[in-house]
Design a protein around this motif. Sequence first.
Motif, mmCIF file in Angstrom:
data_model
loop_
_atom_site.group_PDB
_atom_site.id
_atom_site.type_symbol
_atom_site.label_atom_id
_atom_site.label_comp_id
_atom_site.label_asym_id
_atom_site.label_seq_id
_atom_site.Cartn_x
_atom_site.Cartn_y
_atom_site.Cartn_z
ATOM 1 N N GLN A 168 0.823 -1.213 0.000
ATOM 2 C CA GLN A 168 0.000 0.000 0.000
ATOM 3 C C GLN A 168 0.856 1.262 0.000
ATOM 4 O OE1 GLN A 168 -0.844 -0.098 4.808
ATOM 5 N NE2 GLN A 168 -2.364 0.802 3.508
ATOM 6 N N ASN A 169 2.135 1.144 0.350
ATOM 7 C CA ASN A 169 3.005 2.312 0.361
ATOM 8 C C ASN A 169 3.703 2.443 -0.992
ATOM 9 O OD1 ASN A 169 4.661 4.429 0.945
ATOM 10 N ND2 ASN A 169 5.887 3.391 2.489
ATOM 11 N N ASP A 170 3.272 3.402 -1.779
ATOM 12 C CA ASP A 170 3.854 3.593 -3.107
ATOM 13 C C ASP A 170 4.835 4.766 -3.140
ATOM 14 O OD1 ASP A 170 2.068 5.635 -2.794
ATOM 15 O OD2 ASP A 170 0.906 5.206 -4.609
ATOM 16 N N ASP A 171 5.274 5.232 -1.967
ATOM 17 C CA ASP A 171 6.242 6.329 -1.919
ATOM 18 C C ASP A 171 7.532 5.960 -2.653
ATOM 19 O OD1 ASP A 171 4.572 7.892 -0.471
ATOM 20 O OD2 ASP A 171 5.583 7.646 1.452
ATOM 21 N N GLN A 172 7.908 6.785 -3.590
ATOM 22 C CA GLN A 172 9.143 6.550 -4.323
ATOM 23 C C GLN A 172 9.683 7.887 -4.807
ATOM 24 O OE1 GLN A 172 8.992 3.178 -6.870
ATOM 25 N NE2 GLN A 172 10.843 3.692 -8.015
ATOM 26 N N SER A 173 10.913 8.191 -4.409
ATOM 27 C CA SER A 173 11.589 9.420 -4.841
ATOM 28 C C SER A 173 10.751 10.669 -4.575
ATOM 29 C CB SER A 173 11.939 9.334 -6.341
ATOM 30 O OG SER A 173 12.736 8.202 -6.595
ATOM 31 N N CYS A 174 10.278 10.805 -3.340
ATOM 32 C CA CYS A 174 9.374 11.927 -3.071
ATOM 33 C C CYS A 174 9.734 12.765 -1.841
ATOM 34 C CB CYS A 174 7.933 11.432 -2.949
ATOM 35 S SG CYS A 174 7.706 10.093 -1.791
ATOM 36 N N ALA B 37 14.411 -5.431 15.491
ATOM 37 C CA ALA B 37 14.305 -6.865 15.819
ATOM 38 C C ALA B 37 12.934 -7.454 15.527
ATOM 39 C CB ALA B 37 14.649 -7.089 17.288
ATOM 40 N N GLY B 38 12.225 -6.842 14.604
ATOM 41 C CA GLY B 38 10.934 -7.408 14.229
ATOM 42 C C GLY B 38 11.071 -8.235 12.961
ATOM 43 N N SER B 39 10.149 -9.157 12.766
ATOM 44 C CA SER B 39 10.135 -9.953 11.541
ATOM 45 C C SER B 39 8.737 -9.930 10.956
ATOM 46 C CB SER B 39 10.562 -11.393 11.824
ATOM 47 O OG SER B 39 11.930 -11.446 12.153
ATOM 48 N N LEU B 40 8.672 -9.881 9.635
ATOM 49 C CA LEU B 40 7.386 -9.815 8.957
ATOM 50 C C LEU B 40 7.225 -11.016 8.036
ATOM 51 C CD1 LEU B 40 7.480 -6.087 7.804
ATOM 52 C CD2 LEU B 40 6.282 -6.990 9.794
ATOM 53 N N ASP B 41 6.004 -11.247 7.626
ATOM 54 C CA ASP B 41 5.743 -12.215 6.569
ATOM 55 C C ASP B 41 6.167 -11.560 5.254
ATOM 56 O OD1 ASP B 41 4.799 -13.892 4.640
ATOM 57 O OD2 ASP B 41 2.707 -13.898 5.322
ATOM 58 N N LYS B 42 7.193 -12.109 4.611
ATOM 59 C CA LYS B 42 7.714 -11.491 3.390
ATOM 60 C C LYS B 42 6.657 -11.368 2.302
ATOM 61 C CE LYS B 42 11.618 -13.781 2.579
ATOM 62 N NZ LYS B 42 12.921 -14.075 1.937
ATOM 63 N N GLY B 43 5.623 -12.207 2.387
ATOM 64 C CA GLY B 43 4.558 -12.132 1.396
ATOM 65 C C GLY B 43 3.795 -10.827 1.450
ATOM 66 N N ASN B 44 3.866 -10.106 2.612
ATOM 67 C CA ASN B 44 3.158 -8.840 2.756
ATOM 68 C C ASN B 44 4.043 -7.626 2.487
ATOM 69 O OD1 ASN B 44 0.793 -10.169 3.549
ATOM 70 N ND2 ASN B 44 1.461 -10.240 5.685
ATOM 71 N N ASN C 262 6.388 -5.056 0.342
ATOM 72 C CA ASN C 262 6.461 -4.505 -1.005
ATOM 73 C C ASN C 262 7.647 -5.110 -1.764
ATOM 74 O OD1 ASN C 262 6.945 -2.659 -3.244
ATOM 75 N ND2 ASN C 262 5.506 -1.288 -2.212
ATOM 76 N N LYS C 263 7.383 -5.621 -2.941
ATOM 77 C CA LYS C 263 8.428 -6.295 -3.722
ATOM 78 C C LYS C 263 9.566 -5.351 -4.105
ATOM 79 C CE LYS C 263 6.007 -10.105 -3.772
ATOM 80 N NZ LYS C 263 4.900 -9.613 -2.914
ATOM 81 N N LYS C 264 9.250 -4.066 -4.245
ATOM 82 C CA LYS C 264 10.295 -3.101 -4.588
ATOM 83 C C LYS C 264 11.263 -2.887 -3.427
ATOM 84 C CE LYS C 264 7.512 -0.692 -8.045
ATOM 85 N NZ LYS C 264 6.858 0.584 -8.419
ATOM 86 N N ILE C 265 10.772 -3.113 -2.203
ATOM 87 C CA ILE C 265 11.663 -3.036 -1.041
ATOM 88 C C ILE C 265 12.523 -4.283 -0.962
ATOM 89 C CG2 ILE C 265 11.755 -2.844 1.479
ATOM 90 C CD1 ILE C 265 9.093 -1.375 1.398
ATOM 91 N N LEU C 266 11.900 -5.440 -1.220
ATOM 92 C CA LEU C 266 12.643 -6.704 -1.175
ATOM 93 C C LEU C 266 13.743 -6.750 -2.234
ATOM 94 C CD1 LEU C 266 9.746 -9.271 -0.612
ATOM 95 C CD2 LEU C 266 11.443 -8.522 1.059
ATOM 96 N N ALA C 267 13.612 -5.962 -3.274
ATOM 97 C CA ALA C 267 14.648 -5.932 -4.307
ATOM 98 C C ALA C 267 15.964 -5.395 -3.753
ATOM 99 C CB ALA C 267 14.183 -5.071 -5.490
ATOM 100 N N PHE C 268 15.877 -4.547 -2.709
ATOM 101 C CA PHE C 268 17.083 -4.025 -2.071
ATOM 102 C C PHE C 268 17.674 -5.049 -1.106
ATOM 103 C CE2 PHE C 268 14.965 -0.088 -3.298
ATOM 104 C CZ PHE C 268 16.015 0.685 -3.743
ATOM 105 N N ALA C 269 16.805 -5.696 -0.314
ATOM 106 C CA ALA C 269 17.263 -6.661 0.692
ATOM 107 C C ALA C 269 16.175 -7.696 0.892
ATOM 108 C CB ALA C 269 17.578 -5.948 2.014
#
Length: 506
Positions: free
Chosen positions: A278-284, A295-302, A304-311
């Motif tokens: 839902q967060n589409d912030d990019q270069s803004c 130290a939190g962990s998330l379900d990677k399925g939730n 944003n794929k553009k964030i996962l591209a970095f790490a």
Amino acid sequence: MITGEIKNKIDQIWDTFFVAGITNPITVLEQMTYIFFMKLLDDKQLQEEENARDWGVEIQNPTFLDGQLWVNPEAVSDEEKKGVPYENLRWHVFKNFGSDNMFKIVRQSVFEFIKHIGTGEESAYSRYMKSAIFLIPNARTLTKVVDGVDALDMNNRDAMGDVYEYILGKMAASGTNGQFRTPRHIIRMIVEMMEPTPKDYICDPAMGSAGFLVEAVKYIKENYGTAIYAAEEVHHMKTSMINGYDTDQTMLRIGAMNLLLHDITAPELAWRDSLSEQNDDQSCYTLIMANPPFAGSLDKGNVNKKILAFANTSKTELLFLAQFVRSLEVGGRCASIVPDGVLFGTSKAHIAIRKEIVDNQQLKAVISMPSGVFKPYAGVSTAVLVFSKTNSGGTDKVWFYDMKADGFSLDDKRSPISENDIPDVVARYHHLKAEESRSRKEQSFFVPVEEIRQNNYDLSINKYKEIEREKVEYEPVADILTRLEKTEGEYLKGYSELYKMLEKDA
């Protein structure tokens, strides 16, 4: 700074809630926030009415409509559908009602009214009121709270900003929900390093009570004088300059009120998971300052794929750094608090995000903070990463600082002490040219980027710091043995003399 008299008034209001059985500090703050908002709405319109009289004009878009009835959009009973005069919803009117009548009108009408305020400058706060619940239990408690708040000068926004920060400090000091609040002096250090300007678009994607955003506003007001009062810049400051997200409606309400009390009436705040699709912030944004969840962990399925591209990870501290890179515009800058594990972690994701910041962006500084900074809530060691987005590299050397003291003891009490490296951190950061001559045996120094790459992008200061060891000269072994032999001889001589004395007496 707030005076002792005002502190006493706030403490009395706080104690009133506790006596009434409302003992969760964040609930106390939330209920106080609602009462503040009720007064602010009326104070604002009273000021507008006074200005309108002076100029002989009508006020535009009044919150309280003269001579009309307000009907609750969710009214069920016939009596509720009849409505209530707007006049009775105004602070200066209902505060003079008897205790029981005031309790009834505030609980049934005023509180519902502030939950349903439409568009306008108040929407930044009121849009997060839908899930709010009025918990003040009785007329006596409400009367004491209203009397206490009425004694505060809420037209002085700077003073009320200090009041609200004092209340946030009480919430943290109470030991409950303190994780929402980064220590004020650490926030101030970061803001002074980053030097926000009236032209910036500032964001905190994990805003909590909006500490970084508020401190940025205060810094700009203190350092830009009359320049910030140009009409265009005033509009920008009160609206698009300040951006913040959180996944907790309560913290959004509190953060919005904190900003409102610092005269930021319509910031861009949103209920949003900053790591989700839902967060589409990019270069803004031109400036990001944040203390994202550790130290939190998330379900990677939730995520944003553009964030996962970095790490490609589920660790929130790495994902937020990736999102900061993504949402900054080129030339934008970021200062983020991170746990030390981010600096030296050996997983693919840890190395990937450090490599991204070092090789593709421009890493400027790593300030290592002592482990007690977040006590008594957490003892984790942390650091501040400062970088700029370039998308073309630019890191030639990185400045490291080993902060050993922050002006408070590093135990759970966090008592004020004289040792404080923060002024030195800020001063040295703004004069980095002079740091080039410092050796690695000192508290701050530069490290060439090639050396960082050779060390697998390790950013922990201990990897590069030189520790000066003093040579200790020990006494020769022969001398020690001679001294022992002499001591033993004296002991045997004394023992023999004592034995002879006892033998004679027998």
